[in-house]
Design a protein around this motif. Structure first.
Motif, PDB file in Angstrom:
ATOM      1  N   ASP A 108      31.684  15.597  61.522  1.00 28.72           N
ATOM      2  CA  ASP A 108      32.105  16.075  62.855  1.00 28.72           C
ATOM      3  C   ASP A 108      33.588  16.427  62.872  1.00 28.72           C
ATOM      4  O   ASP A 108      34.142  16.762  63.925  1.00 28.72           O
ATOM      5  CB  ASP A 108      31.833  14.971  63.901  1.00 28.72           C
ATOM      6  N   ALA A 109      34.245  16.308  61.741  1.00 27.65           N
ATOM      7  CA  ALA A 109      35.705  16.533  61.696  1.00 27.65           C
ATOM      8  C   ALA A 109      36.021  18.028  61.703  1.00 27.65           C
ATOM      9  O   ALA A 109      35.264  18.852  61.180  1.00 27.65           O
ATOM     10  CB  ALA A 109      36.299  15.889  60.453  1.00 27.65           C
ATOM     11  N   GLU A 110      37.174  18.323  62.299  1.00 30.26           N
ATOM     12  CA  GLU A 110      37.758  19.663  62.255  1.00 30.26           C
ATOM     13  C   GLU A 110      38.577  19.775  60.969  1.00 30.26           C
ATOM     14  O   GLU A 110      39.222  18.811  60.574  1.00 30.26           O
ATOM     15  CB  GLU A 110      38.670  19.796  63.480  1.00 30.26           C
ATOM     16  N   VAL A 111      38.519  20.931  60.312  1.00 29.09           N
ATOM     17  CA  VAL A 111      39.323  21.152  59.089  1.00 29.09           C
ATOM     18  C   VAL A 111      40.486  22.071  59.430  1.00 29.09           C
ATOM     19  O   VAL A 111      40.285  23.151  59.980  1.00 29.09           O
ATOM     20  CB  VAL A 111      38.463  21.776  57.977  1.00 29.09           C
ATOM     21  N   VAL A 112      41.707  21.603  59.104  1.00 31.07           N
ATOM     22  CA  VAL A 112      42.914  22.383  59.425  1.00 31.07           C
ATOM     23  C   VAL A 112      43.766  22.527  58.171  1.00 31.07           C
ATOM     24  O   VAL A 112      44.002  21.548  57.461  1.00 31.07           O
ATOM     25  CB  VAL A 112      43.738  21.675  60.526  1.00 31.07           C
ATOM     26  N   TYR A 113      44.184  23.760  57.885  1.00 25.99           N
ATOM     27  CA  TYR A 113      45.084  24.013  56.753  1.00 25.99           C
ATOM     28  C   TYR A 113      46.444  24.374  57.326  1.00 25.99           C
ATOM     29  O   TYR A 113      46.552  25.270  58.160  1.00 25.99           O
ATOM     30  CB  TYR A 113      44.551  25.165  55.888  1.00 25.99           C
ATOM     31  N   LEU A 114      47.467  23.661  56.852  1.00 31.89           N
ATOM     32  CA  LEU A 114      48.822  23.898  57.364  1.00 31.89           C
ATOM     33  C   LEU A 114      49.651  24.616  56.304  1.00 31.89           C
ATOM     34  O   LEU A 114      49.460  24.389  55.114  1.00 31.89           O
ATOM     35  CB  LEU A 114      49.487  22.557  57.716  1.00 31.89           C
ATOM     36  N   GLY A 115      50.571  25.419  56.718  1.00 30.91           N
ATOM     37  CA  GLY A 115      51.407  26.179  55.775  1.00 30.91           C
ATOM     38  C   GLY A 115      52.202  25.256  54.866  1.00 30.91           C
ATOM     39  O   GLY A 115      52.811  24.284  55.322  1.00 30.91           O
ATOM     40  N   ARG A 116      52.150  25.569  53.598  1.00 31.07           N
ATOM     41  CA  ARG A 116      52.959  24.808  52.622  1.00 31.07           C
ATOM     42  C   ARG A 116      54.432  25.120  52.845  1.00 31.07           C
ATOM     43  O   ARG A 116      54.782  26.174  53.361  1.00 31.07           O
ATOM     44  CB  ARG A 116      52.631  25.282  51.209  1.00 31.07           C
ATOM     45  N   THR A 117      55.314  24.194  52.434  1.00 38.70           N
ATOM     46  CA  THR A 117      56.741  24.503  52.396  1.00 38.70           C
ATOM     47  C   THR A 117      56.974  25.222  51.079  1.00 38.70           C
ATOM     48  O   THR A 117      56.838  24.607  50.012  1.00 38.70           O
ATOM     49  CB  THR A 117      57.563  23.200  52.470  1.00 38.70           C
ATOM     50  N   PRO A 118      57.264  26.524  51.128  1.00 43.11           N
ATOM     51  CA  PRO A 118      57.124  27.353  49.925  1.00 43.11           C
ATOM     52  C   PRO A 118      58.036  27.026  48.747  1.00 43.11           C
ATOM     53  O   PRO A 118      57.611  27.029  47.613  1.00 43.11           O
ATOM     54  CB  PRO A 118      57.389  28.764  50.440  1.00 43.11           C
ATOM     55  N   GLU A 119      59.271  26.684  49.027  1.00 40.65           N
ATOM     56  CA  GLU A 119      60.246  26.702  47.920  1.00 40.65           C
ATOM     57  C   GLU A 119      60.331  25.382  47.144  1.00 40.65           C
ATOM     58  O   GLU A 119      61.047  25.289  46.161  1.00 40.65           O
ATOM     59  CB  GLU A 119      61.640  27.062  48.457  1.00 40.65           C
ATOM     60  N   ILE A 120      59.601  24.382  47.551  1.00 43.78           N
ATOM     61  CA  ILE A 120      59.775  23.068  46.912  1.00 43.78           C
ATOM     62  C   ILE A 120      58.446  22.587  46.324  1.00 43.78           C
ATOM     63  O   ILE A 120      57.398  22.793  46.927  1.00 43.78           O
ATOM     64  CB  ILE A 120      60.324  22.029  47.913  1.00 43.78           C
ATOM     65  N   SER A 121      58.530  22.017  45.139  1.00 45.28           N
ATOM     66  CA  SER A 121      57.354  21.360  44.548  1.00 45.28           C
ATOM     67  C   SER A 121      57.854  20.346  43.528  1.00 45.28           C
ATOM     68  O   SER A 121      58.992  20.458  43.027  1.00 45.28           O
ATOM     69  CB  SER A 121      56.462  22.387  43.831  1.00 45.28           C
ATOM     70  N   THR A 122      57.018  19.388  43.220  1.00 44.98           N
ATOM     71  CA  THR A 122      57.396  18.387  42.212  1.00 44.98           C
ATOM     72  C   THR A 122      57.662  19.076  40.882  1.00 44.98           C
ATOM     73  O   THR A 122      58.622  18.753  40.178  1.00 44.98           O
ATOM     74  CB  THR A 122      56.268  17.342  42.096  1.00 44.98           C
ATOM     75  N   THR A 123      56.835  20.066  40.578  1.00 41.26           N
ATOM     76  CA  THR A 123      57.019  20.809  39.317  1.00 41.26           C
ATOM     77  C   THR A 123      58.382  21.486  39.289  1.00 41.26           C
ATOM     78  O   THR A 123      59.108  21.439  38.284  1.00 41.26           O
ATOM     79  CB  THR A 123      55.900  21.874  39.175  1.00 41.26           C
ATOM     80  N   GLN A 124      58.772  22.081  40.412  1.00 44.87           N
ATOM     81  CA  GLN A 124      60.057  22.785  40.489  1.00 44.87           C
ATOM     82  C   GLN A 124      61.209  21.790  40.321  1.00 44.87           C
ATOM     83  O   GLN A 124      62.183  22.048  39.620  1.00 44.87           O
ATOM     84  CB  GLN A 124      60.189  23.513  41.833  1.00 44.87           C
ATOM     85  N   ILE A 125      61.076  20.642  40.945  1.00 44.53           N
ATOM     86  CA  ILE A 125      62.133  19.622  40.838  1.00 44.53           C
ATOM     87  C   ILE A 125      62.333  19.243  39.374  1.00 44.53           C
ATOM     88  O   ILE A 125      63.455  19.214  38.855  1.00 44.53           O
ATOM     89  CB  ILE A 125      61.774  18.374  41.676  1.00 44.53           C
ATOM     90  N   LYS A 126      61.195  18.990  38.697  1.00 47.88           N
ATOM     91  CA  LYS A 126      61.297  18.596  37.281  1.00 47.88           C
ATOM     92  C   LYS A 126      61.955  19.703  36.460  1.00 47.88           C
ATOM     93  O   LYS A 126      62.837  19.442  35.633  1.00 47.88           O
ATOM     94  CB  LYS A 126      59.902  18.290  36.715  1.00 47.88           C
ATOM     95  N   LYS A 127      61.576  20.949  36.742  1.00 44.95           N
ATOM     96  CA  LYS A 127      62.162  22.087  35.998  1.00 44.95           C
ATOM     97  C   LYS A 127      63.666  22.153  36.237  1.00 44.95           C
ATOM     98  O   LYS A 127      64.467  22.263  35.312  1.00 44.95           O
ATOM     99  CB  LYS A 127      61.534  23.407  36.470  1.00 44.95           C
ATOM    100  N   ASP A 128      64.039  22.031  37.495  1.00 44.08           N
ATOM    101  CA  ASP A 128      65.474  22.119  37.855  1.00 44.08           C
ATOM    102  C   ASP A 128      66.266  21.000  37.190  1.00 44.08           C
ATOM    103  O   ASP A 128      67.387  21.192  36.730  1.00 44.08           O
ATOM    104  CB  ASP A 128      65.655  22.040  39.380  1.00 44.08           C
ATOM    105  N   LEU A 129      65.680  19.836  37.121  1.00 42.12           N
ATOM    106  CA  LEU A 129      66.419  18.685  36.571  1.00 42.12           C
ATOM    107  C   LEU A 129      66.536  18.754  35.051  1.00 42.12           C
ATOM    108  O   LEU A 129      67.490  18.261  34.459  1.00 42.12           O
ATOM    109  CB  LEU A 129      65.737  17.372  36.978  1.00 42.12           C
ATOM    110  N   THR A 130      65.524  19.393  34.436  1.00 42.30           N
ATOM    111  CA  THR A 130      65.570  19.438  32.955  1.00 42.30           C
ATOM    112  C   THR A 130      66.126  20.772  32.458  1.00 42.30           C
ATOM    113  O   THR A 130      66.200  21.014  31.270  1.00 42.30           O
ATOM    114  CB  THR A 130      64.147  19.258  32.376  1.00 42.30           C
ATOM    115  N   GLY A 131      66.439  21.648  33.447  1.00 41.74           N
ATOM    116  CA  GLY A 131      66.939  22.957  33.036  1.00 41.74           C
ATOM    117  C   GLY A 131      65.839  23.756  32.367  1.00 41.74           C
ATOM    118  O   GLY A 131      66.062  24.706  31.637  1.00 41.74           O
ATOM    119  N   GLY A 132      64.573  23.324  32.617  1.00 40.34           N
ATOM    120  CA  GLY A 132      63.418  23.987  31.972  1.00 40.34           C
ATOM    121  C   GLY A 132      63.045  25.270  32.688  1.00 40.34           C
ATOM    122  O   GLY A 132      63.628  25.648  33.669  1.00 40.34           O
TER     123      GLY A 132
END
Ligand code: C2G
Length: 132
Positions: A108-132
């Motif tokens: 009976d639940a409603e399904v809602v998709y919310l906009g992602r915050t585009p510029e940030i991700s865990t993968t991006q953080i790791k890349k930025d920190l390792t200069g990868g």
């Protein structure tokens, strides 16, 4: 009481996660986060997290938006979770758009998709920190 649920790994908690959790909580009165276990991440999502399940759970439980954290151990538990916890609204970021529409047929639940915050991700953080 309107109950909301969302699912995820929430590794290296960042403001993109917070934006999602804040909006999810705004949709009700009680927010449940089903947090992917280390085993589920490794076996089914090919994710090796930086923080363990317990550490990620501790971070989420410290947030004012989160009322309960439960383990996500598999892809197939959403229908039973929604029924068990009497969930009114299922929320995910829109990178998952369409993937969970079936829940509206099976619960009976409603399904809602919310906009992602585009510029940030865990993968991006790791890349930025390792200069990868
Ligand atoms: N998210 C977001 N903006 C970002 C990053 C993440 O809105 N910049 C959202 C995602 O869309 C998701 C939630 O935050 O709704 C958690 O993201 P992840 O930890 O990456 O979760 P995921 O690996 O997508 O796992 O059964 C569903 C899965 O467990 C979802």
């Amino acid at each position: 009481m309107k109950r909301v649920i969302t699912y995820g790994t929430f590794d290296m908690l960042h403001y993109g996660h917070i934006n999602l959790l804040r909006r999810a909580k705004e949709m009700g009165d009680y927010l449940i986060v089903a947090l992917s276990t280390d085993e589920f991440n490794w076996d089914s999502k090919n994710k090796k997290t930086y923080f363990t399940y317990e550490q990620r759970k501790q971070l989420l439980e410290a947030l004012r938006y989160v009322d309960l954290v439960i383990p996500e151990e598999g892809w197939g538990q959403k229908v039973s979770d929604i029924k068990l916890y009497k969930v009114d609204t299922f929320v995910m970021g829109d990178d998952w758009k369409g993937q969970f529409d079936y829940l509206e047929d099976e619960t009976d639940a409603e399904v809602v998709y919310l906009g992602r915050t585009p510029e940030i991700s865990t993968t991006q953080i790791k890349k930025d920190l390792t200069g990868g």
